[in-house]
Enzyme design. Structure first.
Site, PDB file in Angstrom:
ATOM      1  N   ASP A  38      46.874 100.415 103.571  1.00  0.00           N
ATOM      2  CA  ASP A  38      47.000  99.532 102.404  1.00  0.00           C
ATOM      3  C   ASP A  38      47.822  98.291 102.734  1.00  0.00           C
ATOM      4  OD1 ASP A  38      45.795 101.750 101.423  1.00  0.00           O
ATOM      5  OD2 ASP A  38      47.481 102.407 100.206  1.00  0.00           O
ATOM      6  N   GLU A  50      38.288 107.637 104.775  1.00  0.00           N
ATOM      7  CA  GLU A  50      39.288 108.074 103.792  1.00  0.00           C
ATOM      8  C   GLU A  50      40.134 109.202 104.374  1.00  0.00           C
ATOM      9  OE1 GLU A  50      40.269 105.950 101.590  1.00  0.00           O
ATOM     10  OE2 GLU A  50      38.287 105.901 100.688  1.00  0.00           O
ATOM     11  N   LYS A  57      50.826 106.683  92.891  1.00  0.00           N
ATOM     12  CA  LYS A  57      51.438 107.126  94.140  1.00  0.00           C
ATOM     13  C   LYS A  57      52.753 107.854  93.894  1.00  0.00           C
ATOM     14  CE  LYS A  57      49.996 104.511  98.158  1.00  0.00           C
ATOM     15  NZ  LYS A  57      50.221 103.294  98.919  1.00  0.00           N
ATOM     16  N   SER A  94      45.519 100.224  95.416  1.00  0.00           N
ATOM     17  CA  SER A  94      46.684  99.873  96.211  1.00  0.00           C
ATOM     18  C   SER A  94      47.562  98.797  95.588  1.00  0.00           C
ATOM     19  CB  SER A  94      46.192  99.443  97.593  1.00  0.00           C
ATOM     20  OG  SER A  94      47.241  99.498  98.459  1.00  0.00           O
ATOM     21  N   SER A  95      47.674  98.844  94.266  1.00  0.00           N
ATOM     22  CA  SER A  95      48.558  97.877  93.618  1.00  0.00           C
ATOM     23  C   SER A  95      49.999  98.093  94.068  1.00  0.00           C
ATOM     24  CB  SER A  95      48.453  97.988  92.094  1.00  0.00           C
ATOM     25  OG  SER A  95      48.822  99.282  91.696  1.00  0.00           O
TER      26      SER A  95
END
Ligand code: GLA
Length: 466
Positions: free
Chosen positions: A199, A61, A243, A154-155
């Site tokens: 992503d 991460e 985001k 991560s849409s």
């Protein structure tokens, strides 16, 4: 480390369109639903549908933008984009998740819309289209999602990849997936987050049933087996991590802190002369025999463990502030103290854990993987400070319910946790979690189903001809 050569992975690198009948049943149904919705909205059938999956990161991460590897897998939920060319020289898009349509002119220069506007994601995709097709035709898009938004899955990158691949496919452009991964990562910065490339890469390059170790600068991938008999469980903390909102500011601060750490390390390793390090991982090129922990020790000789300002750092390195700071406006004022050593410690230790996690998966040692994932969570919480109260509670509930390696996944500041669960125990795990976590946080009678789910790793983006 990333210094070792990585084998090329097996996936067919092309994006050749598939037929609807090639898809497995749940995905086929979602594609059919998008086609029907498109027909209803625009009065014609789409030419194609693109399915771009969300991702979960098992470990690694906040390593990608520092040049270190990550270990994500694709979720079996995705952004579905139905698309057809139109005569108007613009891209029109509607989304089941948004109340207003997004629009992007193809005759005027691309200008960002206000932060938070979903048209910025469309414009990021159009940037990639323009790279391959300088004079593109217009198109109408319909976006549907089986992926929860703001869950740290991560849409948003799946939206950029899905709409971008749809626009390219309409123009019969099918560039190699790994080339696209780099293009989309750069394009998504249009939204204002200084994010790394994880992503977009996993949404394009994932292979079913496996995790993917991804190294960056340049992009390299290695398929890592996922143990049979287990499911990945993803659980939303119910705290949205967008985001485009607070999470973006907090994320960009972390990037800045690492940049300062990197520029300081460049001075330390160069003994007064600054080495040309762009990212923390570049340090390994100059001292290839050092274990990663030694870089942290070297930095600790000049950077105190308490928060320290850029000005103070420059003073102790005996350089001007201008020499220390990267060119461009500072993200954080130079007087503000920042926990630089803690951030750098997380990054190097997390990079080491990615190597160890790959080895654990290769030998099928799920317990060892779980311990590494838990250590990653502790480091994200204590050194990188990207956890929050709801994530902590969710991790604790998951651990009590028998999860292996519960940890936050993605940028943090809310969003979801990831863990492994033996296949036979998945239902019982979710039942316990519903009772201990979701019941008191969701409205009475609400279904927790959309917020937590189990799956085996899925495949990267697919183009379906209609
Ligand atoms: C977000 C970014 C990624 C990565 C993760 C943290 O998802 O988009 O590039 O930095 O956060 O690991």
């Amino acid at each position: 480390m990333g210094r070792k050569a990585l084998s090329e992975h097996r996936m067919n690198p092309s994006l050749d369109p598939e037929r609807l009948s090639d898809l497995d049943s749940p995905l086929r149904e979602r594609v059919r639903a998008a086609v029907a919705a498109y027909q209803q909205r625009f009065g014609v059938a789409p030419e194609l549908v693109v399915c771009a999956p969300g991702r979960v990161n098992l470990i690694g991460e906040h390593t990608d933008y520092n040049g270190f590897p990550v270990l994500p897998a694709a979720i079996d939920r995705e952004i579905v984009v139905a698309a057809k060319l139109q005569h108007e020289a613009r891209i029109d898009a509607v989304s089941s998740a948004e109340s207003s349509p997004a629009r992007c002119s193809l005759v005027e220069p691309l200008q960002p819309d206000p932060p938070g506007s979903w048209s910025n994601y469309l414009k990021a995709a159009v940037q990639v289209l323009l790279h391959y097709v300088p004079e593109p035709r217009g198109a109408c898009l319909l976006v549907d999602a089986s992926l929860p938004a703001g869950a740290g899955l991560s849409s948003s990158s799946a939206l950029v990849v899905g709409t971008g691949v749809a626009l390219l496919a309409l123009h019969e452009q099918f560039p190699p997936r790994n080339e696209l991964a780099e293009q989309f990562a750069a394009a998504e910065r249009f939204v204002g987050t200084l994010s790394g490339g994880m992503d977009q890469a996993i949404s394009l390059l994932a292979e079913p049933g496996t995790a993917l170790r991804i190294d960056f600068f340049p992009l390299r991938t290695r398929v890592v087996p996922f143990p049979s008999g287990y499911r990945i469980a993803v659980c939303h903390s119910l705290v949205r991590a967008e985001k485009s909102g607070h999470a973006r500011t907090a994320y960009n601060r972390r990037v800045w802190e690492c940049t300062l750490g990197c520029r300081t390390l460049a001075m330390v390793l160069g003994k007064g002369r600054r080495l040309p390090l762009t990212r923390l991982a570049d340090a390994c090129r100059y001292e290839p025999s050092w274990p990663l922990s030694r870089f942290v020790d070297a930095l600790a000789e000049v950077v105190p463990s308490r928060p320290v300002s850029a000005r103070e750092l420059a003073h102790s390195l005996n350089v001007s502030l201008d020499e220390l700071l990267p060119p461009g406006p500072p993200v954080v004022p130079p007087e503000e103290p920042l926990p630089i050593l803690a951030r750098v410690r997380h990054v190097f230790e997390e990079a080491e854990r990615v190597d160890q996690a790959v080895e654990a998966l290769v030998r099928g040692d799920v317990e060892a993987l779980g311990r590494l994932m838990e250590a990653s969570h502790a480091s994200c919480r204590d050194y990188y400070e990207v956890s929050c109260e709801a994530l902590e509670e969710l991790v604790a509930c998951a651990r009590s319910a028998g999860a292996i390696g519960p940890r936050l996944t993605g940028a943090g500041f809310g969003g979801a946790t990831v863990q492994l669960i033996p296949e036979a125990a998945v239902d019982a795990f979710f039942a316990t979690l519903d009772a201990t976590f979701y019941r008191k946080r969701l409205p009475p009678g609400a279904d927790a189903g959309p917020y937590r789910f189990g799956f085996v790793p899925s495949s990267g983006v697919r183009v379906v001809a209609i």
